[in-house]
Design an enzyme around this catalytic site. Structure first.
Site, PDB file in Angstrom:
ATOM      1  CG  LEU A 182      34.962 -56.566  22.563  1.00  0.00           C
ATOM      2  CD1 LEU A 182      35.531 -57.277  21.341  1.00  0.00           C
ATOM      3  CD2 LEU A 182      33.952 -55.497  22.112  1.00  0.00           C
ATOM      4  CG  ASP A 195      41.542 -42.953   7.051  1.00  0.00           C
ATOM      5  OD1 ASP A 195      41.617 -41.855   7.642  1.00  0.00           O
ATOM      6  OD2 ASP A 195      42.133 -43.187   5.978  1.00  0.00           O
ATOM      7  NE  ARG A 249      41.533 -32.869   9.444  1.00  0.00           N
ATOM      8  CZ  ARG A 249      41.591 -33.996   8.733  1.00  0.00           C
ATOM      9  NH1 ARG A 249      41.222 -33.995   7.475  1.00  0.00           N
ATOM     10  NH2 ARG A 249      42.037 -35.104   9.285  1.00  0.00           N
ATOM     11  CG  HIS A 279      38.475 -36.221  14.657  1.00  0.00           C
ATOM     12  ND1 HIS A 279      38.850 -37.204  13.777  1.00  0.00           N
ATOM     13  CD2 HIS A 279      39.327 -35.179  14.440  1.00  0.00           C
ATOM     14  CE1 HIS A 279      39.886 -36.781  13.062  1.00  0.00           C
ATOM     15  NE2 HIS A 279      40.191 -35.548  13.444  1.00  0.00           N
ATOM     16  NE  ARG A 283      47.519 -44.138   3.124  1.00  0.00           N
ATOM     17  CZ  ARG A 283      46.846 -43.433   2.210  1.00  0.00           C
ATOM     18  NH1 ARG A 283      46.791 -43.849   0.970  1.00  0.00           N
ATOM     19  NH2 ARG A 283      46.229 -42.315   2.550  1.00  0.00           N
ATOM     20  CB  SER A 310      48.368 -45.755   7.759  1.00  0.00           C
ATOM     21  OG  SER A 310      47.886 -45.362   6.502  1.00  0.00           O
ATOM     22  NE  ARG A 350      39.499 -38.911   3.464  1.00  0.00           N
ATOM     23  CZ  ARG A 350      39.902 -40.155   3.240  1.00  0.00           C
ATOM     24  NH1 ARG A 350      39.748 -40.691   2.040  1.00  0.00           N
ATOM     25  NH2 ARG A 350      40.460 -40.862   4.194  1.00  0.00           N
TER      26      ARG A 350
HETATM   27  C1  IPE Z   1      45.566 -43.945   9.866  1.00  0.00           C
HETATM   28  O1  IPE Z   1      44.918 -42.923   9.194  1.00  0.00           O
HETATM   29  C2  IPE Z   1      45.503 -43.709  11.335  1.00  0.00           C
HETATM   30  C3  IPE Z   1      44.202 -43.791  11.947  1.00  0.00           C
HETATM   31  C4  IPE Z   1      43.065 -44.088  11.358  1.00  0.00           C
HETATM   32  C5  IPE Z   1      44.172 -43.563  13.355  1.00  0.00           C
HETATM   33  P1  IPE Z   1      45.713 -41.680   8.562  1.00  0.00           P
HETATM   34  O2  IPE Z   1      44.666 -40.806   7.981  1.00  0.00           O
HETATM   35  O3  IPE Z   1      46.606 -41.096   9.562  1.00  0.00           O
HETATM   36  O4  IPE Z   1      46.590 -42.383   7.439  1.00  0.00           O
HETATM   37  P2  IPE Z   1      47.231 -41.787   6.113  1.00  0.00           P
HETATM   38  O5  IPE Z   1      48.022 -40.577   6.505  1.00  0.00           O
HETATM   39  O6  IPE Z   1      46.108 -41.449   5.186  1.00  0.00           O
HETATM   40  O7  IPE Z   1      48.072 -42.904   5.573  1.00  0.00           O
HETATM   41  C1  IPE Z   2      40.807 -40.814  11.008  1.00  0.00           C
HETATM   42  O1  IPE Z   2      40.245 -39.840  10.206  1.00  0.00           O
HETATM   43  C2  IPE Z   2      41.064 -40.347  12.417  1.00  0.00           C
HETATM   44  C3  IPE Z   2      42.466 -40.148  12.763  1.00  0.00           C
HETATM   45  C4  IPE Z   2      43.483 -40.395  12.002  1.00  0.00           C
HETATM   46  C5  IPE Z   2      42.736 -39.608  14.076  1.00  0.00           C
HETATM   47  P1  IPE Z   2      41.136 -38.727   9.493  1.00  0.00           P
HETATM   48  O2  IPE Z   2      41.287 -37.582  10.422  1.00  0.00           O
HETATM   49  O3  IPE Z   2      42.400 -39.325   8.988  1.00  0.00           O
HETATM   50  O4  IPE Z   2      40.207 -38.313   8.288  1.00  0.00           O
HETATM   51  P2  IPE Z   2      40.654 -38.099   6.768  1.00  0.00           P
HETATM   52  O5  IPE Z   2      41.362 -39.353   6.346  1.00  0.00           O
HETATM   53  O6  IPE Z   2      41.547 -36.909   6.755  1.00  0.00           O
HETATM   54  O7  IPE Z   2      39.373 -37.912   6.043  1.00  0.00           O
HETATM   55 MG    MG Z   3      42.916 -40.280   7.265  1.00  0.00          MG
END
Ligand code: IPE
Ligand code: IPE
Ligand code: MG
Length: 237
Positions: free
Chosen positions: A127, A16, A29, A33, A189, A191, A20
């Site tokens: 692995l 996650d 954003r 990724h 969390r 999620s 950000r």
């Molecule tokens: C959880 O992250 C899913 C992944 C890292 C793939 P999210 O960014 O979707 O979770 P929330 O919405 O903050 O709970």
């Molecule tokens: C995790 O990073 C990747 C996915 C959920 C696909 P985010 O895209 O949730 O990044 P933040 O949490 O918004 O920073």
């Molecule tokens: Mg996220």
């Protein structure tokens, strides 16, 4: 490595904070990724090198389809490219790739790339990398229940035979339980990540965003795992 040092048998990583990470650098954003792929490649190599047996990676949740179409499309293309090219090194590193999640409504091109990497790595025995795409624990519970009910309906199974072992065998993947769950970015969390499998897992929440979750950060996490006192409901000093 210290001979008393214990590695978790099965590590889960909720990757996650990509958005950000990019925003803090004045980027869009999706650049987060993209950067995460580089981090992930290094982590996979490292996990294979040090002898981690199972790793489950949360790449895309069932709920992530709520995001803007442009971000979802970007991620789908990124997954496809990664399985076709970026992660082809896994074949030579004896890593076996499996997936957890619902196939519907993933695009055909992503499913094809997933099927291809599964096929190409199926005989590897180092692995096991369980990549969770369009994954949600709630969906998994529904799908597992349906699978079991269908077997009962076909007369292959009686209700009395439903037990914990049978449920485990009918999950998306029959893997050992999670020992250690790492969620980057400081969110505290799950999620919807592997709730059943994480019943006795230890949790670790580093503040760094996933693109900054380097091999050194991973080793710090392993260090932390060694300070946990796991009891599994029993009594231990
Ligand atoms: C959880 O992250 C899913 C992944 C890292 C793939 P999210 O960014 O979707 O979770 P929330 O919405 O903050 O709970
Ligand atoms: C995790 O990073 C990747 C996915 C959920 C696909 P985010 O895209 O949730 O990044 P933040 O949490 O918004 O920073
Ligand atoms: Mg996220």
């Amino acid at each position: 490595m210290d001979k008393d040092f214990i590695l978790p048998n099965h590590v889960g990583i909720i990757m996650d904070g990509n958005g950000r990470w990019a925003k803090e650098r004045g980027m869009i954003r999706t650049m987060g990724h993209k950067s995460a792929i580089k981090t992930l490649k290094e982590l996979c190599l490292h996990m294979a090198d040090i002898g981690i047996k199972y790793a489950s990676l949360y790449a895309f949740s069932t709920e992530n389809f709520k995001r803007e179409k442009s971000e979802v499309d970007f991620l789908m293309d990124l997954f496809m490219d990664s399985f076709r090219k970026e992660f082809s090194f896994l074949k030579e590193r004896n890593v076996r790739v499996v997936f957890s999640g619902r196939r519907e409504p993933l695009p055909e091109k992503v499913l094809d790339a997933m099927d291809q990497i599964v096929e190409e790595t199926k005989d590897n025995n180092n692995l096991v990398l369980n990549i969770c795409i369009n994954y949600g624990s709630h969906a998994e519970l529904v799908d597992t229940t349906k699978k079991i009910c269908e077997k009962v309906q076909r007369g292959e199974l009686s209700i009395d035979e439903i037990n914990e072992e049978l449920i485990q065998k009918n999950l998306y993947q029959d893997l050992p339980p999670l020992d250690f769950v790492i969620r980057t970015s400081g969110e505290l969390r799950l999620s919807n990540f592997m709730m059943y499998q994480a019943s006795y897992a230890e949790f670790y929440f580093p503040k760094v965003y996933f693109p900054d979750f380097t091999v050194e950060e991973f080793d710090k996490a392993m260090e932390e795992f060694n300070h946990r006192n796991r009891r599994f409901g029993g009594v231990k000093s």
